[in-house]
Design an enzyme around this catalytic site. Structure first.
Site, mmCIF file in Angstrom:
data_model
loop_
_atom_site.group_PDB
_atom_site.id
_atom_site.type_symbol
_atom_site.label_atom_id
_atom_site.label_comp_id
_atom_site.label_asym_id
_atom_site.label_seq_id
_atom_site.Cartn_x
_atom_site.Cartn_y
_atom_site.Cartn_z
ATOM 1 N N ASN A 1 0.861 -1.194 0.000
ATOM 2 C CA ASN A 1 0.000 0.000 0.000
ATOM 3 C C ASN A 1 0.893 1.239 0.000
ATOM 4 O O ASN A 1 1.490 1.564 1.023
ATOM 5 C CB ASN A 1 -0.888 -0.039 1.256
ATOM 6 C CG ASN A 1 -1.682 1.239 1.446
ATOM 7 O OD1 ASN A 1 -1.828 2.041 0.519
ATOM 8 N ND2 ASN A 1 -2.208 1.428 2.660
ATOM 9 N N TRP A 2 0.975 1.898 -1.139
ATOM 10 C CA TRP A 2 1.854 3.068 -1.241
ATOM 11 C C TRP A 2 1.275 4.304 -0.545
ATOM 12 O O TRP A 2 1.955 5.311 -0.416
ATOM 13 C CB TRP A 2 2.108 3.393 -2.720
ATOM 14 C CG TRP A 2 3.213 2.564 -3.330
ATOM 15 C CD1 TRP A 2 3.783 1.440 -2.805
ATOM 16 C CD2 TRP A 2 3.883 2.819 -4.583
ATOM 17 N NE1 TRP A 2 4.755 0.965 -3.650
ATOM 18 C CE2 TRP A 2 4.853 1.801 -4.744
ATOM 19 C CE3 TRP A 2 3.757 3.787 -5.571
ATOM 20 C CZ2 TRP A 2 5.687 1.728 -5.854
ATOM 21 C CZ3 TRP A 2 4.591 3.718 -6.687
ATOM 22 C CH2 TRP A 2 5.544 2.708 -6.816
ATOM 23 N N LYS A 3 0.008 4.240 -0.170
ATOM 24 C CA LYS A 3 -0.668 5.430 0.402
ATOM 25 C C LYS A 3 -0.473 6.613 -0.556
ATOM 26 O O LYS A 3 -0.439 6.416 -1.763
ATOM 27 C CB LYS A 3 -0.151 5.734 1.805
ATOM 28 C CG LYS A 3 -0.134 4.493 2.691
ATOM 29 C CD LYS A 3 0.112 4.797 4.120
ATOM 30 C CE LYS A 3 0.303 3.488 4.873
ATOM 31 N NZ LYS A 3 0.166 3.616 6.291
ATOM 32 N N HIS B 1 -9.488 0.783 5.192
ATOM 33 C CA HIS B 1 -8.183 1.035 5.814
ATOM 34 C C HIS B 1 -8.381 1.996 6.986
ATOM 35 O O HIS B 1 -9.200 2.921 6.911
ATOM 36 C CB HIS B 1 -7.213 1.637 4.787
ATOM 37 C CG HIS B 1 -5.799 1.661 5.301
ATOM 38 N ND1 HIS B 1 -5.365 2.610 6.179
ATOM 39 C CD2 HIS B 1 -4.747 0.835 5.076
ATOM 40 C CE1 HIS B 1 -4.086 2.366 6.472
ATOM 41 N NE2 HIS B 1 -3.691 1.296 5.809
ATOM 42 N N GLU C 1 -6.793 4.438 8.044
ATOM 43 C CA GLU C 1 -6.631 5.869 7.740
ATOM 44 C C GLU C 1 -7.899 6.430 7.097
ATOM 45 O O GLU C 1 -8.261 7.579 7.330
ATOM 46 C CB GLU C 1 -5.400 6.070 6.838
ATOM 47 C CG GLU C 1 -4.112 5.884 7.632
ATOM 48 C CD GLU C 1 -2.915 5.445 6.807
ATOM 49 O OE1 GLU C 1 -2.927 5.577 5.573
ATOM 50 O OE2 GLU C 1 -1.951 4.944 7.431
ATOM 51 N N GLU D 1 -5.022 -5.354 10.758
ATOM 52 C CA GLU D 1 -4.008 -4.321 10.942
ATOM 53 C C GLU D 1 -4.269 -3.582 12.255
ATOM 54 O O GLU D 1 -5.123 -2.685 12.303
ATOM 55 C CB GLU D 1 -4.083 -3.304 9.808
ATOM 56 C CG GLU D 1 -3.890 -3.871 8.433
ATOM 57 C CD GLU D 1 -3.420 -2.790 7.471
ATOM 58 O OE1 GLU D 1 -2.260 -2.868 7.039
ATOM 59 O OE2 GLU D 1 -4.186 -1.858 7.186
ATOM 60 N N GLY E 1 2.560 2.120 10.613
ATOM 61 C CA GLY E 1 3.492 3.236 10.473
ATOM 62 C C GLY E 1 4.244 3.590 11.749
ATOM 63 O O GLY E 1 4.946 4.591 11.800
ATOM 64 N N SER F 1 3.579 -2.261 10.157
ATOM 65 C CA SER F 1 5.036 -2.259 10.347
ATOM 66 C C SER F 1 5.691 -3.599 10.018
ATOM 67 O O SER F 1 6.704 -3.967 10.614
ATOM 68 C CB SER F 1 5.411 -1.815 11.768
ATOM 69 O OG SER F 1 4.999 -0.481 11.978
ATOM 70 N N GLY G 1 2.920 -1.227 4.214
ATOM 71 C CA GLY G 1 2.898 0.196 3.902
ATOM 72 C C GLY G 1 4.304 0.696 3.605
ATOM 73 O O GLY G 1 4.815 0.574 2.486
ATOM 74 N N GLY G 2 4.966 1.247 4.620
ATOM 75 C CA GLY G 2 6.277 1.883 4.448
ATOM 76 C C GLY G 2 7.274 1.029 3.683
ATOM 77 O O GLY G 2 7.979 1.529 2.785
HETATM 78 C C1 PEP Z 1 -0.727 0.033 5.995
HETATM 79 O O1 PEP Z 1 -0.835 1.222 5.770
HETATM 80 O O2 PEP Z 1 -1.627 -0.747 5.630
HETATM 81 C C2 PEP Z 1 0.459 -0.451 6.693
HETATM 82 C C3 PEP Z 1 0.509 -1.696 7.066
HETATM 83 O O3 PEP Z 1 1.465 0.461 6.880
HETATM 84 P P1 PEP Z 1 2.922 0.174 7.537
HETATM 85 O O4 PEP Z 1 3.425 -1.107 6.950
HETATM 86 O O5 PEP Z 1 3.736 1.356 7.164
HETATM 87 O O6 PEP Z 1 2.702 0.053 9.006
#
Ligand code: PEP
Length: 249
Positions: free
Chosen positions: A9-11, A94, A96, A166, A172, A211, A232-233
């Site tokens: 997920n590049w956001k 999600h 966010e 999640e 994040g 993460s 994500g990251g």
């Molecule tokens: C996400 O946004 O779905 C996510 C898992 O982010 P991160 O891996 O950065 O925690």
């Protein structure tokens, strides 16, 4: 057997240059054939990514969709448009989107049904906040989020949904639950689905997100109810993302 899925997920991040970096890396370091890999960039990159990475075995997805097909909704994008661009997956719910854009369980349901109606594969995100975990409410919150969306679906629609657990406090933050803690919640989701339909539960693909990185992926993915990851990251770092894909293979 459930095929593992690693979805990045590049956001609201990424660039044409990063797509090129992925394309170059995949030429020298092919993806493991036993894993499904998807990248979910911001809308403007979907077509470019599809053209650059499809040959390398990467499936493309989006991060949200409007529940309507078309109309006077300035700034919105429908499932029909995503499908036309070649998207296969789409995230719904999600944390966010739930938090920053006030999406309720009902909004998440509407989006998920719209995705299914367009032939997109939805990835339903669920997870508790730190306050909810500290209050011992993890199971109640997560099963509510799952139940509100899965229960009203037609039986033949349910197997088309992937669920990503999640924990909101892990997204994040660099913090993760222990593999056993993640496993416990994910086994609970599978058991809950098993209460309705044993075949659905055993085929249900459950991803862990929050993460996950090149260092911790292996032990999380080794848990029996973790069938992949939502990243994500680490999906913005080519080497890290590809090493997570290989850890799942
Ligand atoms: C996400 O946004 O779905 C996510 C898992 O982010 P991160 O891996 O950065 O925690």
């Amino acid at each position: 057997m459930r095929t593992p899925l690693i979805a990045g997920n590049w956001k609201m991040n990424g660039s044409s240059r990063l797509i090129e970096e992925f394309a170059r890396a995949l030429e020298g370091f092919p993806l493991p054939p036993t894993v499904e890999v998807a990248l979910l960039p911001p809308f403007p990159y979907i077509l470019e990514m599809q053209r650059a990475l499809q040959a390398g075995g990467v499936k493309i997805g989006a991060q949200t969709l409007n529940p309507l097909r078309s109309g006077a909704h300035t700034g919105e994008v429908s499932g029909r448009m995503l499908k036309e661009l070649g998207a296969e997956y789409v995230l719904v719910g999600h944390s966010e989107r739930r938090r920053l854009y006030r999406e309720s369980d009902e909004d998440v349901y509407d989006r998920l049904v719209a995705a299914l109606n367009e032939g997109l594969k939805p990835i339903l995100c669920v997870g508790e906040t730190l306050e909810e975990r500290d209050a011992g409410d993890t199971e109640r919150v997560v099963l509510r989020q799952v139940g509100k969306v899965m229960a009203p679906l037609e039986p033949e629609q349910r197997p088309l949904v992937t669920i990503a657990y999640e924990p909101v406090w892990a997204i994040g933050s660099g913090r993760t639950p222990s593999p056993e803690q993640a496993q416990e919640v994910m086994a609970t989701i599978r058991r809950y689905q098993g209460g309705f339909d044993a075949k659905l539960a055993s085929g249900l693909r459950l991803l862990y997100g929050g993460s996950m990185n090149a260092q911790n992926a292996q032990e999380l993915l080794a848990q029996p109810d973790i069938d992949g990851g939502l990243i994500g990251g680490a999906s913005l770092k080519v080497d890290d993302f590809l090493s997570i894909c290989h850890a799942a293979g």
